[in-house]
Write a protein that holds these residues in place. Structure first.
Motif, PDB file in Angstrom:
ATOM      1  N   GLN A 184      35.162  61.193  55.458  1.00 53.59           N
ATOM      2  CA  GLN A 184      36.005  59.899  56.395  1.00 53.59           C
ATOM      3  C   GLN A 184      36.108  60.714  57.568  1.00 53.59           C
ATOM      4  OE1 GLN A 184      40.202  60.790  54.914  1.00 53.59           O
ATOM      5  NE2 GLN A 184      40.061  59.113  53.026  1.00 53.59           N
ATOM      6  N   ARG A 234      32.800  58.662  59.320  1.00 51.76           N
ATOM      7  CA  ARG A 234      33.046  57.690  59.712  1.00 51.76           C
ATOM      8  C   ARG A 234      33.997  57.507  60.667  1.00 51.76           C
ATOM      9  NH1 ARG A 234      34.694  54.871  53.737  1.00 51.76           N
ATOM     10  NH2 ARG A 234      32.986  55.430  52.883  1.00 51.76           N
ATOM     11  N   ARG A 235      34.852  58.203  61.327  1.00 49.19           N
ATOM     12  CA  ARG A 235      35.724  58.425  62.697  1.00 49.19           C
ATOM     13  C   ARG A 235      34.972  58.941  63.897  1.00 49.19           C
ATOM     14  NH1 ARG A 235      39.591  60.905  58.777  1.00 49.19           N
ATOM     15  NH2 ARG A 235      39.227  62.997  59.644  1.00 49.19           N
ATOM     16  N   ARG A 291      31.572  58.422  63.516  1.00 52.64           N
ATOM     17  CA  ARG A 291      30.248  57.716  63.925  1.00 52.64           C
ATOM     18  C   ARG A 291      31.272  55.677  64.736  1.00 52.64           C
ATOM     19  NH1 ARG A 291      27.281  54.363  58.675  1.00 52.64           N
ATOM     20  NH2 ARG A 291      26.943  56.695  58.544  1.00 52.64           N
ATOM     21  N   GLY A 292      32.548  55.547  63.952  1.00 47.85           N
ATOM     22  CA  GLY A 292      33.264  54.535  64.915  1.00 47.85           C
ATOM     23  C   GLY A 292      33.713  54.417  66.804  1.00 47.85           C
ATOM     24  N   MET A 318      30.103  54.403  68.038  1.00 43.45           N
ATOM     25  CA  MET A 318      29.695  52.729  68.490  1.00 43.45           C
ATOM     26  C   MET A 318      30.442  52.189  69.426  1.00 43.45           C
ATOM     27  SD  MET A 318      29.405  51.479  64.556  1.00 43.45           S
ATOM     28  CE  MET A 318      29.408  49.847  65.255  1.00 43.45           C
ATOM     29  N   ALA A 319      32.720  53.628  70.139  1.00 45.34           N
ATOM     30  CA  ALA A 319      33.334  52.659  70.607  1.00 45.34           C
ATOM     31  C   ALA A 319      32.894  53.030  71.797  1.00 45.34           C
ATOM     32  CB  ALA A 319      34.489  52.771  70.554  1.00 45.34           C
TER      33      ALA A 319
END
Length: 296
Positions: free
Chosen positions: A284, A287-288, A290-291, A294-295
């Motif tokens: 998790q 993924r956070r 990576r998010g 990407m943002a």
């Protein structure tokens, strides 16, 4: 990424299947097997360095001899870890050995907190707390040879910590460590040969070849791991590392028939729960991050 993941999986599978090798040479005492592993490992790593023509680090070592001092400590930790694992495997305590490597990832988190001032996320704290409950349950309800588990976890945990901050790479560091241990190991094997109790030279050619292969079974997974570590994330490595103790556990219980009473299952289940929490939290968090990237 796929090549790195495959290399990591191969490394952990090889480590997980290692009890099969030690069982095959179990007629030889653990201390003598340790001597062979050290001597033949040095032969293998020197051949690899020769093939790769990787000798530049020796110039650094000659210029700064102090950089080699940490490897005296890591060599001692590695020897203690190897001896304990060989002894445990050949005395039917593979399950206890696997527990040590199940505990190790969570111990690494604590070592990072204490020595590297790393901060733990709430999910990591929860995983460590659950694991502490499981270990406490095993200590107070089983006891016995849990010293095997703790010895393996502590020696490998501190070994990993020191190697993390050491100035040399995996192959070069292993070369120094084997060089530190080589003379004592060679003297041990020589004394056994002189006394007529050594296996080498007195066993069948096939068995002697099997002993010499201890260098290969040591170097192969390390090289796969070193290849993978440069190509995959620590999260991926952290999750894949459970392959090794899982295979060891399954070999101990289902292949070699080690006793696994219900009380021990409860303690293991608690620790497995901690590892599940740790793995899910790591995924998790990955993924956070990576998010966020990407943002931006």
């Amino acid at each position: 990424m796929r090549q790195g993941t495959l290399a990591a999986a191969v490394a952990y599978i090889l480590w997980g299947l290692l009890p099969i090798y030690w069982k095959a040479v179990s007629a030889v005492p653990a201390l003598e097997l340790l001597g062979h592993r050290i001597v033949w490992s040095l032969v293998v790593v020197l051949v690899l360095l020769l093939l790769r023509r990787n000798w530049q680090w020796l110039d650094q070592a000659r210029a700064r001899p102090a950089m080699l001092l940490p490897f005296v400590v890591t060599a001692a930790l590695l020897a203690a870890n190897w001896f304990t694992y060989i002894w445990a495997t050949n005395n039917n305590h593979i399950v206890e050995a696997s527990l040590g490597y199940f505990i190790n990832p969570l111990l690494n988190v604590l070592l990072g907190l204490v020595f590297l001032r790393e901060r733990l996320r709430p999910g990591q704290w929860l995983a460590v707390a659950i694991a502490a409950v499981g270990v406490s349950y095993l200590v107070f309800n089983i006891g016995g040879l849990l010293w095997v588990s703790f010895t393996l976890a502590l020696t490998f945990g501190f070994y990993g910590l020191l190697r993390k901050i050491a100035p040399l790479g995996s192959l070069e560091g292993l070369t120094v460590e084997m060089s530190v241990l080589f003379l004592p190991a060679l003297l041990l094997l020589f004394s056994l040969q002189q006394a007529g109790t050594g296996a080498f030279g007195h066993a069948s050619p096939a068995f002697q070849l099997l002993l010499a292969m201890s260098g290969v079974i040591t170097a192969a997974p390390l090289l796969c791991f070193a290849f993978a570590a440069k190509r995959v994330t620590m999260t991926t490595l952290g999750i894949l590392q459970y392959i090794a103790p899982t295979l060891q556990f399954m070999l101990g219980v289902f292949v070699y028939g080690e006793v696994f009473p219900p009380e021990r299952l409860v303690g293991f289940a608690i620790i497995w729960t901690a590892l599940l929490v740790y793995s899910v939290e790591s995924l998790q968090n990955r993924r956070r991050r990576r998010g966020v990237l990407m943002a931006n």
